[in-house]
Design a protein around this motif. Structure first.
Motif, PDB file in Angstrom:
ATOM      1  N   PHE B 152       0.853  -1.188   0.000  1.00 33.66           N
ATOM      2  CA  PHE B 152       0.000   0.000   0.000  1.00 33.66           C
ATOM      3  C   PHE B 152       0.884   1.231   0.000  1.00 33.66           C
ATOM      4  CE2 PHE B 152      -2.294   3.413   2.157  1.00 33.66           C
ATOM      5  CZ  PHE B 152      -3.503   3.414   1.466  1.00 33.66           C
ATOM      6  N   ILE B 153       0.790   2.015  -1.092  1.00 31.10           N
ATOM      7  CA  ILE B 153       1.546   3.261  -1.167  1.00 31.10           C
ATOM      8  C   ILE B 153       0.509   4.380  -1.198  1.00 31.10           C
ATOM      9  CG2 ILE B 153       3.166   4.611  -2.552  1.00 31.10           C
ATOM     10  CD1 ILE B 153       4.096   1.710  -3.579  1.00 31.10           C
ATOM     11  N   PRO B 154       0.443   5.178  -0.132  1.00 25.97           N
ATOM     12  CA  PRO B 154      -0.694   6.089   0.047  1.00 25.97           C
ATOM     13  C   PRO B 154      -1.056   6.895  -1.202  1.00 25.97           C
ATOM     14  CG  PRO B 154       0.719   6.157   1.972  1.00 25.97           C
ATOM     15  CD  PRO B 154       1.399   5.254   0.973  1.00 25.97           C
ATOM     16  N   TRP B 155      -0.061   7.561  -1.823  1.00 21.17           N
ATOM     17  CA  TRP B 155      -0.393   8.438  -2.953  1.00 21.17           C
ATOM     18  C   TRP B 155      -0.794   7.642  -4.197  1.00 21.17           C
ATOM     19  CZ3 TRP B 155       4.326   7.961  -0.584  1.00 21.17           C
ATOM     20  CH2 TRP B 155       5.325   7.302  -1.289  1.00 21.17           C
ATOM     21  N   HIS B 156      -0.622   6.361  -4.148  1.00 19.73           N
ATOM     22  CA  HIS B 156      -0.954   5.519  -5.289  1.00 19.73           C
ATOM     23  C   HIS B 156      -2.248   4.746  -5.046  1.00 19.73           C
ATOM     24  CE1 HIS B 156      -0.492   2.099  -8.078  1.00 19.73           C
ATOM     25  NE2 HIS B 156       0.121   2.966  -8.830  1.00 19.73           N
ATOM     26  N   ASP B 157      -2.459   4.306  -3.812  1.00 20.51           N
ATOM     27  CA  ASP B 157      -3.544   3.360  -3.541  1.00 20.51           C
ATOM     28  C   ASP B 157      -4.673   3.922  -2.683  1.00 20.51           C
ATOM     29  OD1 ASP B 157      -2.220   1.155  -4.857  1.00 20.51           O
ATOM     30  OD2 ASP B 157      -0.814   1.188  -3.178  1.00 20.51           O
ATOM     31  N   LEU B 158      -4.478   5.133  -2.177  1.00 21.50           N
ATOM     32  CA  LEU B 158      -5.485   5.666  -1.249  1.00 21.50           C
ATOM     33  C   LEU B 158      -6.843   5.819  -1.936  1.00 21.50           C
ATOM     34  CD1 LEU B 158      -5.937   6.628   1.629  1.00 21.50           C
ATOM     35  CD2 LEU B 158      -5.427   8.955   0.877  1.00 21.50           C
ATOM     36  N   GLN B 159      -6.806   6.322  -3.180  1.00 20.35           N
ATOM     37  CA  GLN B 159      -8.061   6.539  -3.911  1.00 20.35           C
ATOM     38  C   GLN B 159      -8.813   5.215  -4.066  1.00 20.35           C
ATOM     39  OE1 GLN B 159      -7.714   7.771  -7.959  1.00 20.35           O
ATOM     40  NE2 GLN B 159      -9.711   8.798  -7.960  1.00 20.35           N
ATOM     41  N   SER B 160      -8.072   4.192  -4.472  1.00 19.25           N
ATOM     42  CA  SER B 160      -8.696   2.876  -4.658  1.00 19.25           C
ATOM     43  C   SER B 160      -9.264   2.345  -3.344  1.00 19.25           C
ATOM     44  CB  SER B 160      -7.660   1.902  -5.226  1.00 19.25           C
ATOM     45  OG  SER B 160      -8.124   0.578  -5.131  1.00 19.25           O
ATOM     46  N   ALA B 161      -8.524   2.593  -2.250  1.00 16.44           N
ATOM     47  CA  ALA B 161      -9.006   2.122  -0.942  1.00 16.44           C
ATOM     48  C   ALA B 161     -10.321   2.807  -0.588  1.00 16.44           C
ATOM     49  CB  ALA B 161      -7.946   2.404   0.126  1.00 16.44           C
ATOM     50  N   ILE B 162     -10.377   4.125  -0.799  1.00 20.35           N
ATOM     51  CA  ILE B 162     -11.594   4.876  -0.462  1.00 20.35           C
ATOM     52  C   ILE B 162     -12.750   4.436  -1.355  1.00 20.35           C
ATOM     53  CG2 ILE B 162     -12.643   7.181  -0.487  1.00 20.35           C
ATOM     54  CD1 ILE B 162      -9.821   8.247   0.317  1.00 20.35           C
ATOM     55  N   LEU B 163     -12.466   4.271  -2.669  1.00 16.54           N
ATOM     56  CA  LEU B 163     -13.534   3.871  -3.600  1.00 16.54           C
ATOM     57  C   LEU B 163     -14.040   2.463  -3.278  1.00 16.54           C
ATOM     58  CD1 LEU B 163     -12.270   5.321  -7.002  1.00 16.54           C
ATOM     59  CD2 LEU B 163     -14.195   6.100  -5.596  1.00 16.54           C
ATOM     60  N   THR B 164     -13.130   1.570  -2.888  1.00 18.15           N
ATOM     61  CA  THR B 164     -13.555   0.215  -2.532  1.00 18.15           C
ATOM     62  C   THR B 164     -14.445   0.255  -1.301  1.00 18.15           C
ATOM     63  OG1 THR B 164     -11.441  -0.593  -3.357  1.00 18.15           O
ATOM     64  CG2 THR B 164     -12.745  -2.125  -2.046  1.00 18.15           C
ATOM     65  N   TRP B 165     -14.018   1.057  -0.327  1.00 14.34           N
ATOM     66  CA  TRP B 165     -14.827   1.206   0.886  1.00 14.34           C
ATOM     67  C   TRP B 165     -16.208   1.781   0.533  1.00 14.34           C
ATOM     68  CZ3 TRP B 165     -16.777   5.711   3.166  1.00 14.34           C
ATOM     69  CH2 TRP B 165     -17.376   5.509   4.417  1.00 14.34           C
ATOM     70  N   ALA B 166     -16.204   2.803  -0.331  1.00 12.65           N
ATOM     71  CA  ALA B 166     -17.470   3.426  -0.747  1.00 12.65           C
ATOM     72  C   ALA B 166     -18.367   2.407  -1.452  1.00 12.65           C
ATOM     73  CB  ALA B 166     -17.185   4.614  -1.659  1.00 12.65           C
ATOM     74  N   TYR B 167     -17.746   1.501  -2.181  1.00 11.82           N
ATOM     75  CA  TYR B 167     -18.518   0.453  -2.856  1.00 11.82           C
ATOM     76  C   TYR B 167     -19.104  -0.521  -1.836  1.00 11.82           C
ATOM     77  CZ  TYR B 167     -19.258  -3.955  -5.371  1.00 11.82           C
ATOM     78  OH  TYR B 167     -19.787  -5.115  -5.848  1.00 11.82           O
ATOM     79  N   TYR B 168     -18.303  -0.888  -0.843  1.00  9.99           N
ATOM     80  CA  TYR B 168     -18.776  -1.827   0.183  1.00  9.99           C
ATOM     81  C   TYR B 168     -19.952  -1.250   0.965  1.00  9.99           C
ATOM     82  CZ  TYR B 168     -14.779  -4.953  -0.452  1.00  9.99           C
ATOM     83  OH  TYR B 168     -13.871  -5.828  -0.962  1.00  9.99           O
ATOM     84  N   VAL B 169     -19.904   0.052   1.264  1.00  4.27           N
ATOM     85  CA  VAL B 169     -21.002   0.642   2.035  1.00  4.27           C
ATOM     86  C   VAL B 169     -22.070   1.218   1.100  1.00  4.27           C
ATOM     87  CG1 VAL B 169     -19.554   1.091   4.046  1.00  4.27           C
ATOM     88  CG2 VAL B 169     -19.817   2.858   2.305  1.00  4.27           C
ATOM     89  N   ARG B 170     -21.971   0.838  -0.183  1.00  2.00           N
ATOM     90  CA  ARG B 170     -22.996   1.155  -1.189  1.00  2.00           C
ATOM     91  C   ARG B 170     -23.163   2.649  -1.450  1.00  2.00           C
ATOM     92  NH1 ARG B 170     -24.829  -3.802   0.839  1.00  2.00           N
ATOM     93  NH2 ARG B 170     -25.110  -5.243  -0.895  1.00  2.00           N
ATOM     94  N   ILE B 171     -22.070   3.385  -1.364  1.00  2.00           N
ATOM     95  CA  ILE B 171     -22.124   4.796  -1.746  1.00  2.00           C
ATOM     96  C   ILE B 171     -21.934   4.897  -3.264  1.00  2.00           C
ATOM     97  CG2 ILE B 171     -20.963   7.030  -1.568  1.00  2.00           C
ATOM     98  CD1 ILE B 171     -20.282   6.311   1.335  1.00  2.00           C
ATOM     99  N   VAL B 172     -21.021   4.090  -3.800  1.00  2.00           N
ATOM    100  CA  VAL B 172     -20.852   4.038  -5.265  1.00  2.00           C
ATOM    101  C   VAL B 172     -21.278   2.663  -5.755  1.00  2.00           C
ATOM    102  CG1 VAL B 172     -18.995   5.733  -5.240  1.00  2.00           C
ATOM    103  CG2 VAL B 172     -18.446   3.296  -5.160  1.00  2.00           C
ATOM    104  N   LYS B 173     -21.642   2.600  -7.055  1.00  2.00           N
ATOM    105  CA  LYS B 173     -22.241   1.389  -7.607  1.00  2.00           C
ATOM    106  C   LYS B 173     -21.202   0.326  -7.964  1.00  2.00           C
ATOM    107  CE  LYS B 173     -26.731   1.617  -9.830  1.00  2.00           C
ATOM    108  NZ  LYS B 173     -27.459   2.219 -10.963  1.00  2.00           N
ATOM    109  N   ASN B 174     -20.054   0.758  -8.499  1.00  2.00           N
ATOM    110  CA  ASN B 174     -19.076  -0.201  -8.993  1.00  2.00           C
ATOM    111  C   ASN B 174     -17.766  -0.099  -8.230  1.00  2.00           C
ATOM    112  OD1 ASN B 174     -20.694  -1.241 -11.212  1.00  2.00           O
ATOM    113  ND2 ASN B 174     -20.465   0.838 -12.031  1.00  2.00           N
TER     114      ASN B 174
END
Lengths: 230, 264
Positions: B152-174
């Protein structure tokens, strides 16, 4: 022989090796014994004669009633009439030291943390002559590699490696927290050191022998590790 | 050795390091590559070496992963045996009132070693197996370049981590596009590595509070290091529980950790 070492076979053999190790006392016993030797080497490697246990502030002193008390006799051991410290073994001037003679030697005081094998810590100030002072007084032979400390507490004893015994923070304490050593803590004389776990620090000491071989110890002979450095 | 050989770096025609796989890199499994709109990464760049065909879980990672199980079980069981000798936190006469588990002794069946001396022998022996296993893993992790798709490299993977979390809690669709692991997975597994380091260091701080007193000081002293070391065990139990639930939900990932999984 063209037998393939497949992943399945490799995993199976690792699995069976672990199973065998888990079931057979002699294999695990051998493994643990071997690793204890390795750890002894590792601890000797980490040990430095000049590295000191950090001095603690007066305010950190453990209240005396909270400093655990321990002896193996049924009753609190009391020193025999005419108690002296007998020092012998591989030395040119074996002798008996009285309390007054020990008190007249250069005194080292240290307030350091005690580390028990059980996992607790406590802090007290200990004062008395260094074991290295005794060694100098009796002129220890260079062939001595170990030192054993014996007590009148039902024969409780422990043997040490020479470098740990000669460490500047390894002393024969006559005082605890500025007072005469209390009977619960090994009066009249106890071994105290910053570089060993509690069970190596023999209380109620009445005999020291410089030796060419180690002689185990009360807990060491029951399975606790011999080096037990901190 | 069977098919393992083909993925060994020695068969590489060009030992030059592979380019870091970005979110659009061809290190994705083919099915996922085809599902994206951007297929440009499939076209080899002229000065880049041919893309290495790598399994999801190369054998050194699988081996060290499975060896971790008996090692960690023994470390945890013998650790609880040691804890039982003084199941308190804080020094004698000043035990910490805020610590909720004062005096809690673990049940017998969770302990290994039989008694304190036995627990200590197991703990200090198997600790070295843990260190050797971790060293093999880390040597491979960095030497093979696997870190590029796992660390995990913050400036590289942080966005993906947040988007994955958002997907899990159903904030984003994909879910976001991923190579091997999404940002959240990278965060979890990188966290596990740092956690392992913390356990080894806090353990050393308890083991040698005088010879390594600078390390012990880093944990707030001997009793602080004990707290970190035992708190770490509780965290580890939590990690294992979540890990097992997620593996049960994704049995294909369990299979990949056994067979290596598809190349890609």
């Amino acid at each position: 022989m063209a037998k393939l070492i497949t992943r399945r076979n490799a995993l199976l053999s690792i699995g069976s090796a672990l199973t065998v190790a888990g079931c057979s006392g002699s294999i695990t016993g051998g493994f643990l014994k071997g690793m204890e030797k390795w750890n002894e080497w590792f601890q000797e490697l980490l040990f430095s004669s000049s590295r000191l246990a950090p001095e603690q502030p007066l305010s950190a002193t453990t209240p005396e009633m909270d400093f655990p008390v321990y002896f193996i006799s049924d009753m609190m051991p009391t020193p025999p009439i005419g108690w002296t410290l007998k020092v012998g073994g591989l030395v040119s001037h074996p002798g008996n030291f009285t309390l007054d003679q020990l008190a007249a030697m250069p005194t080292t005081s240290m307030r350091i943390q005690h580390h028990c094998v059980e996992g607790w810590s406590a802090i007290a100030q200990w004062s008395g002559p260094r074991v290295s002072e005794i060694a100098r007084a009796v002129k220890v032979d260079p062939s001595a590699r170990y030192v054993e400390f014996r007590s009148f507490d039902s024969g409780y004893w422990s043997s040490w490696d020479m470098p740990s015994a000669m460490h500047p923070q390894t002393i024969l304490a006559l005082q605890m927290n500025g007072q005469q050593l209390p009977p619960e803590h090994g009066a009249p004389l106890r071994l105290y050191s910053g570089v060993k776990l509690g069970y190596k620090n023999v209380k109620y000491v009445n005999e020291i022998n410089f030796l060419s071989d180690r002689t185990g110890g009360y807990w060491e002979n029951q399975g606790y590790e011999w080096f037990a450095g901190t | 050795m069977d098919d393992e050989i083909t993925e060994a770096p020695a068969t590489e025609p060009d030992p030059a390091p592979e380019p870091a796989p970005g979110p659009d890199d061809a290190s994705r499994p083919p099915d996922q590559v085809n599902a994206t709109s951007d297929d440009t990464a499939e076209i080899p760049v002229s000065d880049a070496p041919p893309k290495r065909v790598r399994r999801k879980q190369p054998w050194p990672i699988r081996l060290t992963h499975w060896l971790n199980i008996p090692i960690i079980v023994i470390m945890a069981g013998s650790g609880l045996q040691i804890l039982s000798a003084y199941p308190y936190m804080g020094p004698q006469g000043a035990q910490w009132g805020w610590y909720p588990l004062q005096g809690f002794t673990p049940p017998h069946w969770l302990k290994i070693g039989g008694w304190l001396a036995g627990g200590r022998h197991w703990h200090f022996a198997v600790a070295w197996l843990l260190v050797v296993n971790a060293s093999i893993y880390l040597a491979y992790f960095f030497g093979s370049g696997e870190w590029r798709r796992r660390l995990f490299i913050p400036w590289h993977d942080l966005q993906s981590a947040i988007l994955t979390w958002a997907y899990y809690v159903r904030i984003v669709k994909n879910p976001p596009e991923v190579a091997l692991y999404n940002g959240l997975q990278k965060l979890a597994y990188t966290g596990a590595l740092l956690f392992g380091l913390l356990m080894v260091l806090s353990g050393l701080a308890i083991y040698k509070p005088v010879q390594l007193h600078w390390l012990t000081l880093l944990f707030g002293g001997y009793d602080g290091a004990r707290l970190v070391h035992f708190g770490g065990l509780l965290l580890l139990a939590g990690f294992v529980a979540i890990h097992l639930v997620l593996v049960a939900l994704h049995p294909r990932d369990l299979l990949a950790m056994i067979t290596g999984g598809s190349r890609g």
